[in-house]
Scaffold this motif. Structure first.
Motif, PDB file in Angstrom:
ATOM      1  N   VAL A 411       0.517  -1.051  -0.013  1.00 15.65           N
ATOM      2  CA  VAL A 411       0.235   0.347  -0.522  1.00 15.65           C
ATOM      3  C   VAL A 411       1.255   1.070  -0.220  1.00 15.65           C
ATOM      4  CG1 VAL A 411      -2.167  -0.757   0.925  1.00 15.65           C
ATOM      5  CG2 VAL A 411      -0.166  -0.500   2.730  1.00 15.65           C
ATOM      6  N   HIS A 412       2.439   0.949   0.740  1.00 15.93           N
ATOM      7  CA  HIS A 412       2.803   2.236   0.082  1.00 15.93           C
ATOM      8  C   HIS A 412       2.990   2.695  -0.758  1.00 15.93           C
ATOM      9  CE1 HIS A 412       3.819   2.612   4.583  1.00 15.93           C
ATOM     10  NE2 HIS A 412       4.843   2.226   4.435  1.00 15.93           N
ATOM     11  N   ALA A 413       3.140   1.895  -2.093  1.00 23.74           N
ATOM     12  CA  ALA A 413       2.731   2.749  -3.155  1.00 23.74           C
ATOM     13  C   ALA A 413       2.496   3.600  -3.677  1.00 23.74           C
ATOM     14  CB  ALA A 413       3.537   0.981  -4.437  1.00 23.74           C
ATOM     15  N   THR A 414       0.787   2.488  -3.849  1.00 18.19           N
ATOM     16  CA  THR A 414      -0.655   2.712  -3.901  1.00 18.19           C
ATOM     17  C   THR A 414      -0.970   4.078  -3.263  1.00 18.19           C
ATOM     18  OG1 THR A 414      -1.297   1.848  -2.432  1.00 18.19           O
ATOM     19  CG2 THR A 414      -1.018   1.267  -4.693  1.00 18.19           C
ATOM     20  N   SER A 415      -0.551   3.963  -2.165  1.00 18.50           N
ATOM     21  CA  SER A 415       0.344   6.037  -1.507  1.00 18.50           C
ATOM     22  C   SER A 415       0.601   6.643  -1.742  1.00 18.50           C
ATOM     23  CB  SER A 415       0.187   5.500   0.710  1.00 18.50           C
ATOM     24  OG  SER A 415      -0.951   4.925   0.798  1.00 18.50           O
ATOM     25  N   ASP A 416       1.744   6.353  -2.175  1.00 19.29           N
ATOM     26  CA  ASP A 416       3.126   7.599  -2.670  1.00 19.29           C
ATOM     27  C   ASP A 416       2.850   7.446  -4.003  1.00 19.29           C
ATOM     28  OD1 ASP A 416       4.043   7.511   0.110  1.00 19.29           O
ATOM     29  OD2 ASP A 416       5.862   6.483  -0.228  1.00 19.29           O
ATOM     30  N   GLN A 471      -7.538   2.514  -4.362  1.00 17.80           N
ATOM     31  CA  GLN A 471      -8.947   1.542  -4.182  1.00 17.80           C
ATOM     32  C   GLN A 471      -9.935   2.101  -5.476  1.00 17.80           C
ATOM     33  OE1 GLN A 471      -7.405   2.246  -0.345  1.00 17.80           O
ATOM     34  NE2 GLN A 471      -6.890   0.689  -1.137  1.00 17.80           N
ATOM     35  N   HIS A 472      -9.033   3.302  -6.331  1.00 16.04           N
ATOM     36  CA  HIS A 472     -10.479   3.298  -7.322  1.00 16.04           C
ATOM     37  C   HIS A 472     -10.080   2.658  -8.265  1.00 16.04           C
ATOM     38  CE1 HIS A 472     -12.193   6.579  -4.230  1.00 16.04           C
ATOM     39  NE2 HIS A 472     -11.135   7.382  -4.269  1.00 16.04           N
ATOM     40  N   ASN A 473      -8.894   2.106  -8.501  1.00 21.85           N
ATOM     41  CA  ASN A 473      -8.509   1.491  -9.388  1.00 21.85           C
ATOM     42  C   ASN A 473      -7.255   2.451 -10.687  1.00 21.85           C
ATOM     43  OD1 ASN A 473      -9.072  -1.442  -8.660  1.00 21.85           O
ATOM     44  ND2 ASN A 473     -11.125  -0.584  -9.379  1.00 21.85           N
ATOM     45  N   GLN A 474      -6.944   3.219  -9.834  1.00 28.15           N
ATOM     46  CA  GLN A 474      -6.263   4.437 -10.522  1.00 28.15           C
ATOM     47  C   GLN A 474      -4.241   4.121  -9.932  1.00 28.15           C
ATOM     48  OE1 GLN A 474      -6.994   6.320 -13.180  1.00 28.15           O
ATOM     49  NE2 GLN A 474      -9.147   5.660 -12.737  1.00 28.15           N
ATOM     50  N   PRO A 475      -3.561   4.336 -10.992  1.00 30.71           N
ATOM     51  CA  PRO A 475      -4.027   5.160 -12.507  1.00 30.71           C
ATOM     52  C   PRO A 475      -4.160   3.636 -13.537  1.00 30.71           C
ATOM     53  CG  PRO A 475      -1.761   3.951 -12.340  1.00 30.71           C
ATOM     54  CD  PRO A 475      -2.275   4.415 -10.752  1.00 30.71           C
ATOM     55  N   LYS A 476      -5.085   4.151 -14.358  1.00 26.75           N
ATOM     56  CA  LYS A 476      -4.974   2.588 -15.507  1.00 26.75           C
ATOM     57  C   LYS A 476      -4.188   2.404 -16.315  1.00 26.75           C
ATOM     58  CE  LYS A 476      -8.094   2.171 -19.868  1.00 26.75           C
ATOM     59  NZ  LYS A 476      -8.709   2.389 -20.784  1.00 26.75           N
ATOM     60  N   GLY A 477      -4.212   0.187 -15.804  1.00 30.14           N
ATOM     61  CA  GLY A 477      -3.150  -0.645 -15.810  1.00 30.14           C
ATOM     62  C   GLY A 477      -2.154  -0.243 -14.447  1.00 30.14           C
ATOM     63  N   GLY A 478      -2.308  -0.100 -13.871  1.00 27.35           N
ATOM     64  CA  GLY A 478      -1.560  -0.466 -12.534  1.00 27.35           C
ATOM     65  C   GLY A 478       0.016   0.891 -12.645  1.00 27.35           C
ATOM     66  N   TRP A 479       0.238   1.642 -11.599  1.00 29.64           N
ATOM     67  CA  TRP A 479       1.380   2.312 -10.988  1.00 29.64           C
ATOM     68  C   TRP A 479       2.317   1.275 -11.738  1.00 29.64           C
ATOM     69  CZ3 TRP A 479       4.663   3.727  -7.280  1.00 29.64           C
ATOM     70  CH2 TRP A 479       5.718   4.295  -6.961  1.00 29.64           C
ATOM     71  N   ILE A 480       3.318   1.410 -12.238  1.00 26.49           N
ATOM     72  CA  ILE A 480       4.767   0.961 -12.683  1.00 26.49           C
ATOM     73  C   ILE A 480       4.378  -0.764 -12.657  1.00 26.49           C
ATOM     74  CG2 ILE A 480       6.935   0.272 -11.887  1.00 26.49           C
ATOM     75  CD1 ILE A 480       6.899   2.368  -9.705  1.00 26.49           C
ATOM     76  N   PRO A 481       3.149  -0.730 -13.797  1.00 31.19           N
ATOM     77  CA  PRO A 481       2.646  -2.169 -13.560  1.00 31.19           C
ATOM     78  C   PRO A 481       3.758  -3.557 -13.654  1.00 31.19           C
ATOM     79  CG  PRO A 481       2.199  -1.400 -15.728  1.00 31.19           C
ATOM     80  CD  PRO A 481       3.664  -0.162 -15.216  1.00 31.19           C
ATOM     81  N   GLU A 531      -9.962  -9.330  -9.985  1.00 38.78           N
ATOM     82  CA  GLU A 531      -9.346  -8.527  -9.228  1.00 38.78           C
ATOM     83  C   GLU A 531      -9.320  -7.007  -8.784  1.00 38.78           C
ATOM     84  OE1 GLU A 531      -5.325  -7.048 -12.803  1.00 38.78           O
ATOM     85  OE2 GLU A 531      -5.251  -8.752 -11.848  1.00 38.78           O
ATOM     86  N   THR A 532      -9.656  -6.320  -9.250  1.00 37.31           N
ATOM     87  CA  THR A 532      -9.564  -4.751  -8.578  1.00 37.31           C
ATOM     88  C   THR A 532     -10.779  -4.645  -7.357  1.00 37.31           C
ATOM     89  OG1 THR A 532     -12.193  -5.222 -10.674  1.00 37.31           O
ATOM     90  CG2 THR A 532      -9.833  -3.969 -11.723  1.00 37.31           C
TER      91      THR A 532
END
Length: 552
Positions: A411-416, A471-481, A531-532
């Protein structure tokens, strides 16, 4: 793997003695555990011993017929998983957080101050107004707050508000005055007092400077601490967490844990990391490892701080911050001192778990492990780097070479994600939040949340691991997917792999025969839903040691 072969052997031995057990059969379930290869193993029936709290067997529907006289629990078609393990949290901090101003999610500095004012008005008996959770990066100006608005809201008593990551604090003028923090106060080593153009303190203090304020806050009583611990236990169990690693615990708190354990009043399993700065550390190390045969309170690790956090620019970087070229972060523990306490810990046979977020702190810590741990002891020692967040790509393979476990919080990645590129620049992101890279080189990741920095929601972490989204499923496709994990890998990080990081994989995290009957029932099948939706999973029941500890 030798460790899982032992697990299988333990299971066979336990099955042989199952005729003496008091079996309980859980039927009508969609169960998932792990086999000896750490692969997902489905089952429909789970049998555990009501007397010992250990798993006897798991299998298909035919298994239930072998225990026709046993007590039966109808799982009502629910999905059953191993109890979840949070590999990095702060239990007492969580408990206190549940009874202070909640600033997480505040949209502006004004919004945060309004919450503080309302809390102060509702709690006039408090001598200090405390809170946590603000994050200036999420505010429109993205600037640190000041004491000005706080003074307007609460002027007659001190206010102290920790940032969401716990590495910065925000004070009003009353608190600054009580602590004697003025224009002439020097920055302590490993800390910074944020100042205005005239050199006056603005109200924000970073890392070690926070102690200037916090040493003046009245110490909580044991009764208050016990109340907070029990509040945290209840909260964690409701989220399906049956075991947690408590990162950085002082002697007073460990003794409270021991008192609860002696009375069989620990409702979940605690793996406390002794705080490296605790005055009693040497005595703990001299006394030796405490291996609790019930695994409710195993004491064999030390939490050591290397640097600060990224959000407050306290993470120690090899090169300056991209958005603040005159800053490179803070080493909370100087290298010589870090060497000494790591050596003291390792020589005592304890696990050294070092907080390192920035690439410089990670490199320094890896250098110390390479110097202090003999090659033949590296894998068995299971030393850890807590967070392992920003790492020079050239240093990532050293984790596998040195047998160092990355204890990471998805969760640090999606927060940061909204500020990491600003802080680091695109180039350094290649070695940041690099879960896939670690897994592909054979590293075992200990998953966790770092609560109360983040919410203690394990399915938020599993969702972030798999999608690299919020939790808003952002960014589209994932951050550094390209750093995504599979669902199996993500679940392992919160079960058997987290247990491995505490030398407990033989007894928890798999639901294998012979392990503890720690399990949860959830409202949907995580292996069939999109998965979303993983972050939306809700826990309906939590069982610890074969006893129900939470029912929704």
């Amino acid at each position: 793997m030798l460790l899982l072969t032992r697990c299988s052997l333990l299971g066979l031995l336990f099955s042989a003695s199952s005729l003496l057990a008091a079996p309980v059969v859980v039927t009508n379930i969609n169960g998932y555990g792990f086999n000896a290869e750490r692969e997902v193993s489905p089952f429909k029936v789970l049998v555990f011993d009501d007397a010992t709290g250990k798993i006897i067997a798991r299998g298909d529907n035919d298994l239930a017929a072998k225990y026709a006289a046993a007590k039966t629990i109808d799982g009502k078609g629910k999905t059953l998983l191993p109890g979840l393990i949070d590999g990095h949290g702060h239990v007492l901090g969580l408990g206190f957080n549940l009874s202070m101003t909640e600033l997480r999610g505040s949209s502006t500095e004004q919004d945060a101050v309004k919450r503080v004012a309302e809390f102060a008005a509702k709690n006039p008996e408090l001598s200090w107004i405390k809170g946590r959770g603000w994050n200036q990066v999420l505010w429109p100006e993205k600037q640190f707050p000041t004491s000005t608005l706080l003074d307007e809201a609460v002027a007659n008593k001190p206010v102290w508000l920790r940032r969401v990551d716990g590495h910065a604090g925000w004070a009003n003028s009353k608190a600054l005055a009580l602590a004697g923090v003025t224009k002439d106060t020097l920055d302590p080593a490993g800390g910074e007092i944020i100042r205005d153009a005239k050199g006056n303190p603005t109200g924000v203090l970073i890392d070690n400077a926070m102690a200037l304020i916090e040493k003046h806050i009245p110490e909580s009583t044991d009764a208050e601490k016990l109340h907070a611990l029990n509040a945290a236990f209840k909260h964690l169990l409701a989220l399906g967490i049956t075991s947690t690693h408590d990162a950085g615990v002082d002697t007073a708190t460990v003794k409270l844990y021991q008192q609860l354990a002696a009375k069989s009043k620990l409702p979940l399993r605690i793996y406390p990391m002794l705080a490296a700065n605790d005055p009693e550390l040497a005595n703990w190390l001299k006394a030796g490892i405490i291996d609790d045969k019930t695994d409710f309170l195993d004491i064999r690790s030390v939490k050591i701080y290397g640097d600060g956090a990224l959000g407050s620019r306290g993470a120690a970087l090899i090169k300056p911050y991209s958005d603040k070229p005159d800053q490179s972060g803070l080493l909370v523990t100087e290298p010589d001192q870090l060497h000494a306490v790591m050596q003291q810990t390792i020589n005592a046979g304890f696990q050294a778990n070092v907080h390192a977020i920035g690439d410089l702190s990670n490199r320094i810590t890896l250098d110390q492990f390479e110097q202090l741990v003999p090659a033949e002891q590296r894998i068995a020692s299971r030393h850890r780097i807590e967070h392992a967040q920003i790492i020079a790509p050239i240093d990532i393979p050293r984790f596998a070479k040195l047998g160092v476990i990355p204890a990471m919080q998805a969760v640090h990645a999606t927060s940061d994600k909204n500020m990491a590129a600003d802080r680091l620049g695109e180039e350094r992101l290649r070695g940041a939040y690099a879960w896939r890279t670690f897994i592909d080189q054979g590293s075992i990741i200990v998953g966790g949340s770092d609560y109360p920095v983040e919410l203690a929601e394990p399915f938020h972490g599993i969702h972030a691991s798999v999608t690299r989204q919020d939790q808003h499923n952002q960014p589209k496709g994932g951050w550094i997917p390209e750093q995504r994990l599979t669902l199996t890998e993500a679940l392992r990080s919160f079960t058997v792999d987290a247990a491995y990081g505490a030398f407990q994989e033989n007894m928890m995290g798999t639901l294998a025969p012979g392990s503890w009957a720690d399990f949860i029932l959830i409202d949907r099948d995580i292996f069939t839903i999109p998965e979303t939706e993983l972050w939306q999973v809700e826990v309906e029941q939590t069982w610890v040691n074969g006893e129900q500890a939470f029912n929704k």
